[in-house]
Scaffold this motif. Structure first.
Motif, PDB file in Angstrom:
ATOM      1  N   GLN A 536      35.477 101.526  -9.669  1.00 37.80           N
ATOM      2  CA  GLN A 536      35.040 101.977  -8.350  1.00 37.80           C
ATOM      3  C   GLN A 536      34.181 100.861  -7.746  1.00 37.80           C
ATOM      4  N   GLY A 537      34.290 100.671  -6.451  1.00 42.31           N
ATOM      5  CA  GLY A 537      33.576  99.564  -5.835  1.00 42.31           C
ATOM      6  C   GLY A 537      34.342  98.268  -6.023  1.00 42.31           C
ATOM      7  N   LEU A 538      33.656  97.134  -5.783  1.00 37.44           N
ATOM      8  CA  LEU A 538      34.312  95.835  -5.848  1.00 37.44           C
ATOM      9  C   LEU A 538      34.527  95.408  -7.292  1.00 37.44           C
ATOM     10  N   PHE A 539      35.706  94.810  -7.550  1.00 38.22           N
ATOM     11  CA  PHE A 539      36.001  94.319  -8.890  1.00 38.22           C
ATOM     12  C   PHE A 539      36.897  93.086  -8.789  1.00 38.22           C
ATOM     13  N   ASP A 540      36.904  92.299  -9.856  1.00 37.98           N
ATOM     14  CA  ASP A 540      37.828  91.173  -9.987  1.00 37.98           C
ATOM     15  C   ASP A 540      39.040  91.656 -10.772  1.00 37.98           C
ATOM     16  N   LEU A 541      40.208  91.226 -10.353  1.00 39.80           N
ATOM     17  CA  LEU A 541      41.465  91.696 -10.931  1.00 39.80           C
ATOM     18  C   LEU A 541      42.158  90.562 -11.676  1.00 39.80           C
ATOM     19  N   ALA A 542      42.527  90.809 -12.935  1.00 42.98           N
ATOM     20  CA  ALA A 542      43.425  89.912 -13.667  1.00 42.98           C
ATOM     21  C   ALA A 542      44.822  90.516 -13.612  1.00 42.98           C
ATOM     22  N   TYR A 543      45.816  89.706 -13.295  1.00 42.04           N
ATOM     23  CA  TYR A 543      47.145  90.252 -13.076  1.00 42.04           C
ATOM     24  C   TYR A 543      48.221  89.261 -13.519  1.00 42.04           C
ATOM     25  N   GLY A 544      49.393  89.802 -13.766  1.00 36.36           N
ATOM     26  CA  GLY A 544      50.582  89.000 -14.022  1.00 36.36           C
ATOM     27  C   GLY A 544      51.583  89.204 -12.904  1.00 36.36           C
ATOM     28  N   VAL A 545      52.543  88.332 -12.822  1.00 34.10           N
ATOM     29  CA  VAL A 545      53.553  88.427 -11.755  1.00 34.10           C
ATOM     30  C   VAL A 545      54.940  88.229 -12.350  1.00 34.10           C
ATOM     31  N   ARG A 546      55.894  88.965 -11.824  1.00 37.20           N
ATOM     32  CA  ARG A 546      57.304  88.809 -12.193  1.00 37.20           C
ATOM     33  C   ARG A 546      58.135  88.898 -10.920  1.00 37.20           C
ATOM     34  N   ILE A 547      59.322  88.344 -10.990  1.00 32.69           N
ATOM     35  CA  ILE A 547      60.278  88.493  -9.897  1.00 32.69           C
ATOM     36  C   ILE A 547      60.936  89.859 -10.015  1.00 32.69           C
ATOM     37  N   GLY A 548      60.915  90.613  -8.928  1.00 34.14           N
ATOM     38  CA  GLY A 548      61.580  91.902  -8.895  1.00 34.14           C
ATOM     39  C   GLY A 548      62.792  91.855  -7.997  1.00 34.14           C
ATOM     40  N   ASN A 549      63.543  92.950  -7.998  1.00 29.27           N
ATOM     41  CA  ASN A 549      64.728  93.042  -7.162  1.00 29.27           C
ATOM     42  C   ASN A 549      64.640  94.309  -6.340  1.00 29.27           C
ATOM     43  N   ASN A 550      64.550  94.164  -5.034  1.00 28.22           N
ATOM     44  CA  ASN A 550      64.429  95.303  -4.136  1.00 28.22           C
ATOM     45  C   ASN A 550      65.653  95.352  -3.241  1.00 28.22           C
ATOM     46  N   ARG A 551      66.620  96.189  -3.658  1.00 24.89           N
ATOM     47  CA  ARG A 551      67.856  96.366  -2.889  1.00 24.89           C
ATOM     48  C   ARG A 551      68.556  95.027  -2.650  1.00 24.89           C
ATOM     49  N   GLY A 552      68.651  94.248  -3.744  1.00 26.89           N
ATOM     50  CA  GLY A 552      69.374  92.992  -3.676  1.00 26.89           C
ATOM     51  C   GLY A 552      68.559  91.806  -3.212  1.00 26.89           C
ATOM     52  N   ARG A 553      67.305  92.032  -2.828  1.00 28.63           N
ATOM     53  CA  ARG A 553      66.438  90.939  -2.378  1.00 28.63           C
ATOM     54  C   ARG A 553      65.342  90.699  -3.393  1.00 28.63           C
TER      55      ARG A 553
END
Length: 782
Positions: A536-553
């Protein structure tokens, strides 16, 4: 929460940036993963340029292959003995496939967990040898390194035994004719961390080499890839090479069984990733081994009979649905124990037990609790009248099997490796084991939560598909090759909801300091959120990323990894306990209900036809207390009359009402066929078109249908495909409908498999909610 390690700038050698190219983050991430020269980088990024180690460097492999080949040439039978996890299933399938291709006579056996547990059962092996006197050799895979009694039995019967395994070496080897285990290699050797299926692949490769067709084994690389990911093998050296090569095959699958599995799981083969293997395919196969008989998996992965394959695949889907439900139940119950007795977390080992926990899923839950609490976890199933059975998961720095060695006087049986183990014991010894194991770990090992290495800071608004595709060149990710982790500062939560077929994941919406909103996936977190809290409130986010497919895009998929409070501590929300009154099974519930709704602040959650029936029976003004989920409001007492369609719907209702007391009656609404449900849904849609200008609330429509929101959404999409309506606009919880170009009712149309599965899962959840112990229902707090 793990300590975050800042992304210090690495000194990059000349030539490496030019070879790697792309975003500077890529070469920096390579350096952090130990890839520090041009030659290593070439082989790391492109499997065609990797120089694989010679399989004959594995001690015992050459002799084992020669012995197997002699049995094949003599026309004798080989019994392949595997294990019931995915590594064992794929290793068994791989050896059976290779042996059949060499015209060997082969039979196989995967132990049934409930009857045999791991390893080579002496009594079951005796049954095989008695039944088939042509068996000349027992060939193990992913098991056998500690099979002393079975090896002695085989030797006494004049049957050869060749052991291929990858588990830790015992003090004394069993009396086998050959033993192949990469653990004999020195640490750091590119073959030293092969899983069971990797060892099986190397043996198959050598057999084909002896037969003059070394390329033939490459058709089994898909199996190797499945086993490597499922067994959480190190993604380094030849493991990485095998996985990269196997993923190519899996993206163009030749095995009909894998095609059908991916179809039922909703996976597009061409874009299959190691993440989808780990989270979607492997759990399905593991579910069979944990809860049933995994031997049919070999048929699934070798047969060309589509009817047989679809039957097995549907059975696997059913096992997986049951596994997910059981895992969720045990997870919630375990978190409840911790919340009620927080002093349990003061011990160096978290030990929890319950008589109703199925032994087949406690290992999965133990792993998630290790991630949650950062310490070794022991979960014990204690069914009445039986020996207690436990699954143990550890953390780096604590060799849990060595700790169990020191407790062996209290155990009936045990085994495992440094990070995972299992044991059985008599229930009366459990308290003594808790004290002794905690004392041993506290005295002998020091550990802390593994730190989280950041690869860079990048605002979410800077992400784009080209950058993410560049970072994905470092995949496949896993142990030894962690996913690239980025961080963004000064975020806050703007909303979240449970998603997934079984509502097991969280979709979290976050907002950055510029007011831009982003959607993240937090895998397997929906159960954790009942025992943990979003910041709750402000925080720093650690995240990963992947390529997704949204209706062929192509698009960017952002995945939650961790969070920490931004400067200025986050405020945590406390949870309010709920009083529970249980009238399930009451012979005459209406008078009790009438008495309840006569009191102020009481709302009755009833849906579908049951809502109208109750309103009629109680009459006004008491009937006003009978409401579907969209009509409920904040109040002190919630009466659950209609059994909820799913855990996510139950969770949302509790969050909406914030009750101090929940009263259970739990009556099942009439069950529909898929066609019957579509017919009722078409009627609700027609009402919206005629009276609401086509605007519908999906949760309210689900309440009127007594169904999951996901079932309503899929049903509307099917009605649209039939031409009976058109979905003009679709948002998270609302839709705008228009009339379709067809008339009539949705009768006789083909029904989507995913839609049928949701209806089946709803029925299974309702049965669970009616029959299970109230402590497992997730009603303890809100």
């Amino acid at each position: 929460m793990a300590e975050w390690l800042e992304p210090l700038q690495e000194d990059v050698p000349s030539g490496l940036p030019e070879l790697v190219g792309g975003h500077p983050l890529v070469v920096q991430a390579l350096m952090r993963r130990g890839i520090e020269d041009v030659t290593s980088a070439r082989g790391y990024l492109d499997p065609d340029l990797y120089r694989a180690a010679d399989p004959l460097e594995i001690p015992g492999l050459e002799g084992a292959a020669s012995q197997v080949m002699r049995v094949i040439q003599d026309g004798k039978t080989i019994l392949v003995w595997g294990d019931f996890d995915v590594d064992g299933q794929t290793a068994t399938t791989l050896l059976v496939t290779a042996l059949r291709s060499l015209q060997a006579r082969v039979v196989y056996h995967i132990p049934v967990r409930q009857a045999e547990s791991h390893g080579v059962s002496e009594s079951v092996l005796k049954q095989f040898l008695d039944r088939d006197p042509t068996i000349e050799m027992v060939l193990t895979c992913d098991t056998g390194i500690s099979a002393h009694p079975a090896a002695r039995l085989a030797r006494g019967r004049g049957v050869q035994m060749v052991i291929t395994d990858h588990h830790a070496l015992p003090a004394a080897m069993p009396p086998a004719d050959a033993i192949v285990n990469p653990r004999f290699l020195p640490a750091g050797h590119p073959l030293s961390m092969l899983p069971g299926v990797g060892v099986a692949y190397m043996l198959a490769r050598q057999l084909h080499c002896l037969a003059g067709d070394v390329q033939a084994s490459e058709s089994c690389l898909d199996l190797a890839a499945l086993g490597i990911v499922a067994d959480l093998a190190e993604i380094r050296g030849d493991n990485r090479f095998l996985l990269q090569s196997g993923l190519r095959q899996l993206r163009n699958p030749l095995r009909l069984g894998l095609k059908v599995m991916m179809e039922l799981a909703g996976i597009e083969p061409a874009t299959l990733s190691e993440e989808q293997i780990g989270f979607m395919l492997a759990p399905r196969l593991n579910a069979v081994g944990r809860l049933g008989d995994a031997n049919p998996v070999v048929d699934l992965l070798t047969s060309d009979d589509e009817g047989q394959i679809r039957l097995i695949a549907e059975q696997i889907e059913a096992f997986n649905a049951r596994r997910q439900l059981l895992t969720s139940q045990v997870m919630r119950a375990a978190l409840k124990q911790v919340e009620e007795s927080s002093s349990l977390l003061d011990d160096p080992v978290l030990i929890l037990f319950h008589a109703a926990w199925p032994a087949g899923v406690i290992g999965i839950v133990a792993s998630r609790l290790v991630e949650r609490f950062g310490k070794p976890v022991v979960l014990v199933s204690t069914p009445p009248g039986e020996a207690a059975r436990a699954s143990v998961r550890s953390v780096p720095g604590v060799d849990i099997t060595a700790a169990l060695d020191a407790c062996s006087d209290l155990l009936v049986s045990y085994g495992g490796h440094a990070m995972a183990a299992g044991f059985s014991l008599e229930l009366e010894n459990l308290s003594r084991l808790r004290r002794k194991l905690n004392s041993i770990v506290q005295a002998g090992w020091k550990y802390s939560a593994s730190p989280l290495q950041l690869d860079g800071y990048l605002q979410l608004r800077e992400l784009n598909p080209a950058l993410v595709a560049d970072l994905e060149r470092l995949s496949p990710f896993g142990p030894g090759n962690p996913q690239v982790v980025l961080a963004s500062k000064q975020m806050h939560i703007s909303g979240y909801m449970a998603v997934g077929r079984h509502q097991e994941h969280l979709q979290v919406n976050v907002e950055d300091e510029w007011g831009d909103n982003f959607r993240l996936m937090w895998w397997q977190a929906a159960d954790l959120i009942s025992g943990s809290l979003l910041p709750q409130g402000l925080f720093d986010l650690a995240y990963g990323v992947r390529i997704g497919n949204n209706r062929g895009r192509q698009d960017v998929r952002i995945e939650w990894v961790d969070s920490r409070a931004s400067p200025g501590a986050a405020v945590l929300v406390t949870k309010n306990p709920i009083r529970l009154t249980d009238y399930r099974g009451h012979a005459d519930p209406l008078p009790v209900l009438h008495s309840l709704v006569s009191q102020p602040g009481v709302q009755v959650w009833a849906e579908g036809a049951q809502r109208e029936d109750l309103r009629h029976q109680l009459r006004m003004p008491l009937g006003n207390a009978i409401r579907h989920r969209g009509e409920l409001e904040r109040g002190t007492t919630l009466v659950i009359w209609t059994s909820p369609p799913g855990q996510a719907e139950l969770r949302r209702v509790l969050e909406r009402v914030q009750p101090e007391e929940v009263v259970l009656f739990v009556r099942h609404p009439p069950e529909d066929t898929a066609q019957g449900f579509l017919k009722r849904l078409a009627g609700l849609a027609k009402f919206a078109l005629n009276n609401l200008e086509g605007e519908v609330s999906l949760p309210e429509m689900a309440g009127a249908a007594a169904a999951r929101t996901g079932a309503v959404l899929l049903g509307l999409q099917m009605l649209e495909a039939m031409g009976l309506l058109s979905i003009v606009k679709l948002q998270a919880e609302t839709a705008v409908l228009a009339a379709g170009n067809a008339e009539g009712e949705p009768v006789g149309a083909a029904v989507d498999t995913g839609f049928e599965n949701i209806l089946k899962e709803t029925s299974a959840y309702r049965q669970f909610f009616l029959q299970s112990d109230s402590s497992l229902l997730g009603l303890d707090s809100v």
